[in-house]
Design a protein around this motif. Sequence first.
Motif, short mmCIF file in Angstrom:
data_model
loop_
_atom_site.label_atom_id
_atom_site.label_comp_id
_atom_site.label_asym_id
_atom_site.label_seq_id
_atom_site.Cartn_x
_atom_site.Cartn_y
_atom_site.Cartn_z
N GLN A 165 0.83 -1.20 0.00
CA GLN A 165 0.00 0.00 0.00
C GLN A 165 0.87 1.26 0.00
OE1 GLN A 165 -2.55 0.45 3.42
NE2 GLN A 165 -3.34 2.43 2.75
N SER A 166 1.90 1.27 0.84
CA SER A 166 2.78 2.42 0.93
C SER A 166 3.51 2.67 -0.39
CB SER A 166 3.80 2.20 2.05
OG SER A 166 4.67 3.30 2.17
N GLU A 167 4.00 1.60 -1.01
CA GLU A 167 4.75 1.76 -2.26
C GLU A 167 3.84 2.17 -3.42
OE1 GLU A 167 8.06 1.89 -2.43
OE2 GLU A 167 7.83 1.73 -0.26
N ILE A 205 3.00 -4.07 -7.18
CA ILE A 205 1.70 -4.67 -6.82
C ILE A 205 1.89 -6.07 -6.25
CG2 ILE A 205 -0.47 -5.54 -7.79
CD1 ILE A 205 -0.39 -3.17 -9.75
N LYS A 206 2.88 -6.80 -6.78
CA LYS A 206 3.15 -8.16 -6.31
C LYS A 206 4.00 -8.18 -5.04
CE LYS A 206 3.07 -10.18 -10.96
NZ LYS A 206 3.90 -10.84 -12.01
N GLY A 207 4.41 -7.01 -4.57
CA GLY A 207 5.26 -6.95 -3.38
C GLY A 207 6.67 -7.43 -3.62
N GLU A 208 7.18 -7.18 -4.82
CA GLU A 208 8.51 -7.65 -5.18
C GLU A 208 9.57 -6.55 -5.17
OE1 GLU A 208 6.94 -11.22 -8.17
OE2 GLU A 208 7.97 -9.47 -9.01
N THR A 209 9.15 -5.29 -5.13
CA THR A 209 10.13 -4.21 -5.17
C THR A 209 9.53 -2.92 -4.62
OG1 THR A 209 11.79 -3.13 -6.58
CG2 THR A 209 9.56 -3.34 -7.49
N PHE A 210 10.37 -1.91 -4.55
CA PHE A 210 9.98 -0.60 -4.03
C PHE A 210 9.94 0.42 -5.17
CE2 PHE A 210 11.91 -2.91 -0.59
CZ PHE A 210 11.17 -2.57 0.53
N LYS A 240 14.23 -7.46 1.87
CA LYS A 240 13.35 -8.55 1.41
C LYS A 240 12.31 -8.88 2.46
CE LYS A 240 17.29 -10.52 -1.10
NZ LYS A 240 18.27 -11.63 -1.11
N GLU A 241 12.72 -8.86 3.73
CA GLU A 241 11.81 -9.18 4.81
C GLU A 241 10.70 -8.14 4.93
OE1 GLU A 241 11.80 -10.00 9.64
OE2 GLU A 241 13.70 -9.66 8.58
N VAL A 242 11.04 -6.88 4.70
CA VAL A 242 10.04 -5.81 4.79
C VAL A 242 8.94 -6.03 3.75
CG1 VAL A 242 9.68 -3.34 4.50
CG2 VAL A 242 11.70 -4.16 5.71
N LEU A 243 9.33 -6.54 2.58
CA LEU A 243 8.35 -6.82 1.54
C LEU A 243 7.49 -8.04 1.88
CD1 LEU A 243 10.63 -6.23 -1.58
CD2 LEU A 243 8.64 -4.85 -0.96
N GLY A 269 7.14 0.73 -15.71
CA GLY A 269 7.79 -0.57 -15.81
C GLY A 269 7.90 -1.33 -14.50
N VAL A 270 7.77 -0.62 -13.36
CA VAL A 270 7.91 -1.31 -12.06
C VAL A 270 6.56 -1.50 -11.36
CG1 VAL A 270 10.27 -0.49 -11.70
CG2 VAL A 270 8.35 0.85 -10.81
N ARG A 271 5.48 -0.99 -11.93
CA ARG A 271 4.19 -1.08 -11.26
C ARG A 271 3.80 -2.53 -10.95
NH1 ARG A 271 -0.34 1.91 -10.24
NH2 ARG A 271 0.47 3.74 -11.33
N GLY A 272 3.97 -3.41 -11.91
CA GLY A 272 3.58 -4.81 -11.71
C GLY A 272 4.32 -5.45 -10.54
N LYS A 273 5.62 -5.19 -10.45
CA LYS A 273 6.42 -5.77 -9.36
C LYS A 273 6.02 -5.17 -8.01
CE LYS A 273 10.57 -7.18 -11.87
NZ LYS A 273 12.05 -7.07 -11.94
#
Length: 345
Positions: free
Chosen positions: A176-178, A209-214, A267-270, A203-207
């Motif tokens: 939600q924050s990202e 939404i999946k909780g894979e990146t910031f 990684k743990e934060v995600l 380009g990073v929106r999908g990742k």
Amino acid sequence: MKKIKKLLKWTWLSLVLLLLIALFFPTWTAHVKGNNSINELEQVEINGSSHEIMIRGHDKNNPVIIFVHGGPGSSEIPYAKKYQDLLEKNFTVVNYDQRASGKSYHFFEDYSNLSSDLLVDDLLAMTDYISERLGKEKVILIGHSYGTYIGMQAAYKAPQKYEAYVGIGQMSDTVQSELDSLNYVMNKAKEAGNTDDISALQGVRGKIIKGETFTPRNFVLKYGGGARGIDSPDGDNLGMLLSSEYNLLDVIGYNYGISYSQETLLKEVLKEPLPTKITELKLPCYFVMGKYDYMTSSHAAKDYFDKLKADNKEFIAFNHSAHYPQFEEKEKFYKWMCDTFLKQE
């Protein structure tokens, strides 16, 4: 020709000497006035690892704050005294470099077991050390940014050690924050007509939404979601080098440490955001948020705050700040701290 060679030799020797001085120059923290004042910068053994701590205040009898820096790995010791001068009048402020961060990064130490759980254990041990050293039954715990991830877990595990928990730039539901951050910088990029930035962010929106990146922090900073009233203080290598608390070796350690810490800990934060770990606190709880904070979204933090169970809780908004309200509006923050924690004195 001999004179030229001799001159070159002395030039190289001078450069080597200057480099050695810069690497190992003694460090200190500036004197604090007062008959019972304290200004100390030193390494102490905490939970099996040597930690750098800085303690500053006009009177050691004042209430004690332990400040947990963010990042992961972003020590605030090199610039803290610039912003906490008001706090030092009525509080004794303890900053420490977390394990594998800043001056607590040791080049030959094994950090393969680094985790948030270990950093929480370090903080609890640090609390015991500071409480005993300064003669306090309880201290005020303040976390900033990633420091809230560590600080809140410590407050949950051992509420009896703390007078209160204060989360500045409070972490919450990471996705939600990202997404809040992404939408903010996308809108700002569109307003500015920066098509390259828009393309990169899409380009990073999908990742995200999946909780894979910031959301890329360079864009958050570029569009005012990091700091507004000040320049972002983190990662300022020249500023660190010019401070009395850090020498060149410390700056090198800072950069090694932040790289390793972020690679290991983010990684743990995600995967395990705070709302999945802590739903209740058994001590007074305060969230201090900048209105324009998009490093840790103020909106997401408010949602978390509303769901968090606590006997005494308060959400405090700073309307002219982003991620550093304690620095961007330091006078207002100082007044709030005094009103909140000195009201019975």
